[in-house]
Structure formats: C-alpha cells, structure tokens
Design a protein around this motif. Structure first.
Motif, short mmCIF file in Angstrom:
data_model
loop_
_atom_site.label_atom_id
_atom_site.label_comp_id
_atom_site.label_asym_id
_atom_site.label_seq_id
_atom_site.Cartn_x
_atom_site.Cartn_y
_atom_site.Cartn_z
N GLY A 1 104.63 46.76 76.46
CA GLY A 1 104.74 45.22 75.94
C GLY A 1 104.18 45.21 74.46
O GLY A 1 105.21 44.59 73.65
N VAL A 2 103.51 45.82 73.95
CA VAL A 2 103.24 45.93 72.55
C VAL A 2 104.11 46.77 71.57
O VAL A 2 104.78 46.10 70.66
N SER B 1 98.43 43.69 70.10
CA SER B 1 99.61 42.97 69.37
C SER B 1 99.14 42.19 68.63
O SER B 1 99.84 42.16 67.30
N ALA B 2 97.84 41.48 68.45
CA ALA B 2 97.46 40.68 67.34
C ALA B 2 97.25 41.79 66.12
O ALA B 2 97.33 41.40 65.01
N HIS B 3 96.89 42.72 66.47
CA HIS B 3 96.44 43.90 65.12
C HIS B 3 97.66 44.26 64.66
O HIS B 3 97.94 44.45 63.38
N VAL B 4 98.85 44.51 65.34
CA VAL B 4 100.26 44.72 64.64
C VAL B 4 100.60 43.86 64.16
O VAL B 4 100.95 43.97 62.89
N GLN B 5 100.54 42.68 64.60
CA GLN B 5 101.02 41.26 63.66
C GLN B 5 100.24 41.23 62.45
O GLN B 5 100.71 40.87 61.45
N ALA B 6 98.70 41.45 62.44
CA ALA B 6 98.06 41.33 61.34
C ALA B 6 98.72 42.29 60.12
O ALA B 6 98.39 42.16 59.10
N VAL B 7 99.04 43.75 60.64
CA VAL B 7 99.22 44.73 59.83
C VAL B 7 100.82 44.81 59.22
O VAL B 7 101.26 45.63 58.57
N TRP B 8 101.59 43.85 59.96
CA TRP B 8 102.96 43.96 59.99
C TRP B 8 103.46 44.19 58.52
O TRP B 8 104.30 45.28 58.24
#
Length: 144
Positions: free
Chosen positions: A64-65, A33-40
């Motif tokens: 959830g992700v 999830s944090a990774h998805v957020q970082a590449v949004w």
C-alpha cells in the motif's frame, strides 16, 4: 516495543532514502505513508529510495505504501521509486500486483547515490539485462 516500526530518513543529493525496520503492519503502514508524504518534496522528482531490509514482518501495508507513492508519481508525471535489495517474497508480491515494472531495483543506497551524483540520473531502466531478469523485468525491445 521491539516490534514497533522504525523509520529513518536521510536526504542525499538527488534522493531521499527511507529505511524501515521492525514490523510494518496496518498501524505502521499509516505511519509510514504519512512519513513518505512529509518528505515528498525533499528531492527533485522526487526520487524515493526504500530500504526495507530491516523489516522483520510486513503485510499488505508495505504494498500500500509503495502503491500510493507510485500513484502520486504517475499523477504528477515526475518521480521514481527505487527499492534496495528487496526480498524474493516482496519481488514476488510486486510482480503479482503489477507494481514491479513500475519500480527500480538497486543493490545498495551507495549505488543509487553514485548514479545520481554522476549525472546519470535520467529515468532509464538498468542496463544489465541479467539483473532485469532477476527482478522480473523484460529485456529491451520486447514491446514495453
């Protein structure tokens, strides 16, 4: 450490591909999830392409992700979530959680990259009704 979640991110013209392998459990879900957020913001929309084919195990954290990404897309009114060749089990879980209708499914990263590069990158559904049935979507004209 072979069971640890591996995340590989590739930026293509028009989309961001997130490949995950290994084990996606609660701890891995927070990391993913944090990774998805970082590449949004890496692609317009964004267009997030998830290739989960190398996951050996996943629990509800995978849902959830995907669900969190879909909620954010709906909140901003822009973006797409595309899954590459999801397993029948993942398709079943997405169908049961009413998320399947909110994602797109493609056979390969190359397919979606080619689609985006051809200028065919609007937000329409796939044209082939056979694929839509295979992935649990209703054909056009059924009130959706």
């Amino acid at each position: 450490m072979a069971d640890r979640l591996r995340i590989e991110t590739t930026h293509h013209l028009g989309c961001t591909v997130l490949r995950a392998g290994g084990v996606l459990d609660h701890a891995g879900g927070a990391r993913f999830s944090a990774h998805v957020q970082a590449v949004w913001g890496w692609s317009p929309g964004p267009v997030l392409v998830f290739d989960l084919s190398e996951l050996r195990f996943y629990d509800s954290s995978a849902i959830g992700v995907l669900g969190t990404a879909l909620q954010r897309i709906e909140a901003t009114g822009s973006g797409r979530v595309i899954l590459i060749r999801p397993t029948e089990h993942l398709l079943s879980v997405l169908r049961q959680t009413d998320l399947l209708a909110r994602v797109e499914v493609r056979d390969s990263v190359a397919e979606i990259v080619a689609e985006l590069m051809s200028g065919d990158a609007d937000f329409r559904e796939p044209e082939e009704t056979e694929d839509r049935f295979r992935y649990g979507r209703l054909p056009y004209g059924n009130g959706e």
